[in-house]
Write a protein that holds these residues in place. Structure first.
Motif, PDB file in Angstrom:
ATOM      1  N   ARG A  84       0.834  -1.205   0.000  1.00  7.01           N
ATOM      2  CA  ARG A  84       0.000   0.000   0.000  1.00  7.01           C
ATOM      3  C   ARG A  84       0.869   1.257   0.000  1.00  7.01           C
ATOM      4  O   ARG A  84       0.616   2.196  -0.753  1.00  7.01           O
ATOM      5  CB  ARG A  84      -0.905  -0.038   1.229  1.00  7.01           C
ATOM      6  N   ASN A  85       1.906   1.264   0.831  1.00  5.49           N
ATOM      7  CA  ASN A  85       2.795   2.427   0.879  1.00  5.49           C
ATOM      8  C   ASN A  85       3.539   2.624  -0.437  1.00  5.49           C
ATOM      9  O   ASN A  85       3.778   3.758  -0.862  1.00  5.49           O
ATOM     10  CB  ASN A  85       3.765   2.310   2.050  1.00  5.49           C
ATOM     11  N   SER A  86       3.895   1.532  -1.081  1.00  3.66           N
ATOM     12  CA  SER A  86       4.545   1.623  -2.388  1.00  3.66           C
ATOM     13  C   SER A  86       3.603   2.264  -3.410  1.00  3.66           C
ATOM     14  O   SER A  86       4.011   3.145  -4.181  1.00  3.66           O
ATOM     15  CB  SER A  86       4.962   0.224  -2.843  1.00  3.66           C
ATOM     16  N   LEU A  87       2.347   1.837  -3.404  1.00  3.73           N
ATOM     17  CA  LEU A  87       1.360   2.418  -4.325  1.00  3.73           C
ATOM     18  C   LEU A  87       1.153   3.902  -4.036  1.00  3.73           C
ATOM     19  O   LEU A  87       1.087   4.715  -4.964  1.00  3.73           O
ATOM     20  CB  LEU A  87       0.026   1.667  -4.214  1.00  3.73           C
ATOM     21  N   LYS A  88       1.080   4.251  -2.760  1.00  4.76           N
ATOM     22  CA  LYS A  88       0.921   5.666  -2.398  1.00  4.76           C
ATOM     23  C   LYS A  88       2.109   6.481  -2.899  1.00  4.76           C
ATOM     24  O   LYS A  88       1.935   7.585  -3.413  1.00  4.76           O
ATOM     25  CB  LYS A  88       0.777   5.831  -0.882  1.00  4.76           C
ATOM     26  N   GLY A  89       3.301   5.933  -2.780  1.00  5.97           N
ATOM     27  CA  GLY A  89       4.501   6.637  -3.232  1.00  5.97           C
ATOM     28  C   GLY A  89       4.491   6.890  -4.731  1.00  5.97           C
ATOM     29  O   GLY A  89       4.958   7.936  -5.195  1.00  5.97           O
ATOM     30  N   ILE A  90       3.961   5.931  -5.488  1.00  3.29           N
ATOM     31  CA  ILE A  90       3.868   6.083  -6.942  1.00  3.29           C
ATOM     32  C   ILE A  90       2.983   7.268  -7.305  1.00  3.29           C
ATOM     33  O   ILE A  90       3.230   7.970  -8.286  1.00  3.29           O
ATOM     34  CB  ILE A  90       3.355   4.768  -7.578  1.00  3.29           C
ATOM     35  N   VAL A  91       1.975   7.534  -6.498  1.00  6.61           N
ATOM     36  CA  VAL A  91       1.066   8.654  -6.750  1.00  6.61           C
ATOM     37  C   VAL A  91       1.608   9.944  -6.137  1.00  6.61           C
ATOM     38  O   VAL A  91       1.723  10.964  -6.821  1.00  6.61           O
ATOM     39  CB  VAL A  91      -0.352   8.337  -6.209  1.00  6.61           C
ATOM     40  N   ILE A  92       1.983   9.895  -4.872  1.00  7.12           N
ATOM     41  CA  ILE A  92       2.426  11.102  -4.167  1.00  7.12           C
ATOM     42  C   ILE A  92       3.679  11.696  -4.812  1.00  7.12           C
ATOM     43  O   ILE A  92       3.850  12.918  -4.835  1.00  7.12           O
ATOM     44  CB  ILE A  92       2.663  10.796  -2.673  1.00  7.12           C
ATOM     45  N   GLY A  93       4.514  10.871  -5.374  1.00  5.79           N
ATOM     46  CA  GLY A  93       5.729  11.354  -6.020  1.00  5.79           C
ATOM     47  C   GLY A  93       5.477  12.279  -7.198  1.00  5.79           C
ATOM     48  O   GLY A  93       6.374  12.999  -7.624  1.00  5.79           O
ATOM     49  N   LEU A  94       4.256  12.279  -7.698  1.00  7.45           N
ATOM     50  CA  LEU A  94       3.916  13.163  -8.814  1.00  7.45           C
ATOM     51  C   LEU A  94       3.071  14.360  -8.380  1.00  7.45           C
ATOM     52  O   LEU A  94       2.512  15.063  -9.215  1.00  7.45           O
ATOM     53  CB  LEU A  94       3.210  12.374  -9.927  1.00  7.45           C
ATOM     54  N   PHE A  95       2.975  14.590  -7.070  1.00  5.93           N
ATOM     55  CA  PHE A  95       2.310  15.786  -6.566  1.00  5.93           C
ATOM     56  C   PHE A  95       3.250  16.983  -6.745  1.00  5.93           C
ATOM     57  O   PHE A  95       4.462  16.850  -6.641  1.00  5.93           O
ATOM     58  CB  PHE A  95       2.027  15.689  -5.062  1.00  5.93           C
ATOM     59  N   THR A  96       2.665  18.129  -6.963  1.00  7.40           N
ATOM     60  CA  THR A  96       3.432  19.361  -6.842  1.00  7.40           C
ATOM     61  C   THR A  96       3.588  19.645  -5.353  1.00  7.40           C
ATOM     62  O   THR A  96       2.909  19.042  -4.522  1.00  7.40           O
ATOM     63  CB  THR A  96       2.703  20.549  -7.514  1.00  7.40           C
TER      64      THR A  96
END
Length: 138
Positions: A84-96
């Motif tokens: 779950r944390n890995s998936l969150k990182g994949i998304v959060i890493g593309l936040f401004t």
């Protein structure tokens, strides 16, 4: 605006089905303006990450019925904290930076929305999760 912010926003796909209106909550607005486009952009990566997850867990996924595959996807996202944390990182890493500052104000609720979108995306691509040797024979 800085270069990183402009670059991140420019590569996101537009999602026309989500309307933005004044009656939306801040979380729903964030979901439609930020989360959905990022998850759509990251679709191919999310599929490969899930395939790797299945392979690391002895490929038991491939022998399941479609209904049980859906349950497997749901359970892996809900119960496997590392995944779950890995998936969150994949998304959060593309936040401004601005989006991240908004996200941390209500991260718990936004994480639920984020994981719901990721789960739905993986389930909608369930036909891509077949035993590797079957795909190579086609």
């Amino acid at each position: 605006m800085n270069t990183r912010q402009l670059n991140l926003e420019s590569i996101r796909p537009e999602i026309s089905t989500d309307t933005i209106n004044d009656n939306m909550s801040n979380d729903e607005r964030f979901q439609n303006l930020v989360l959905r486009p990022i998850v759509k952009l990251q679709n191919d990566l999310l599929i490969e990450v899930f395939k790797n997850y299945v392979n690391k867990h002895k490929n038991s996924f491939y022998d399941l019925t479609v209904e049980k595959k859906i349950n497997y996807i749901e359970n892996s996202i809900q119960r496997d904290i590392k995944f779950r944390n890995s998936l969150k990182g994949i998304v959060i890493g593309l936040f401004t930076v601005e989006e991240y500052l908004t996200y941390i104000q209500n991260s718990s609720a936004l994480n639920k929305r984020m994981m719901g979108i990721v789960k739905d995306r993986l389930i909608s691509n369930i036909q891509l999760f077949e035993r590797p040797e079957f795909l190579s024979a086609v």
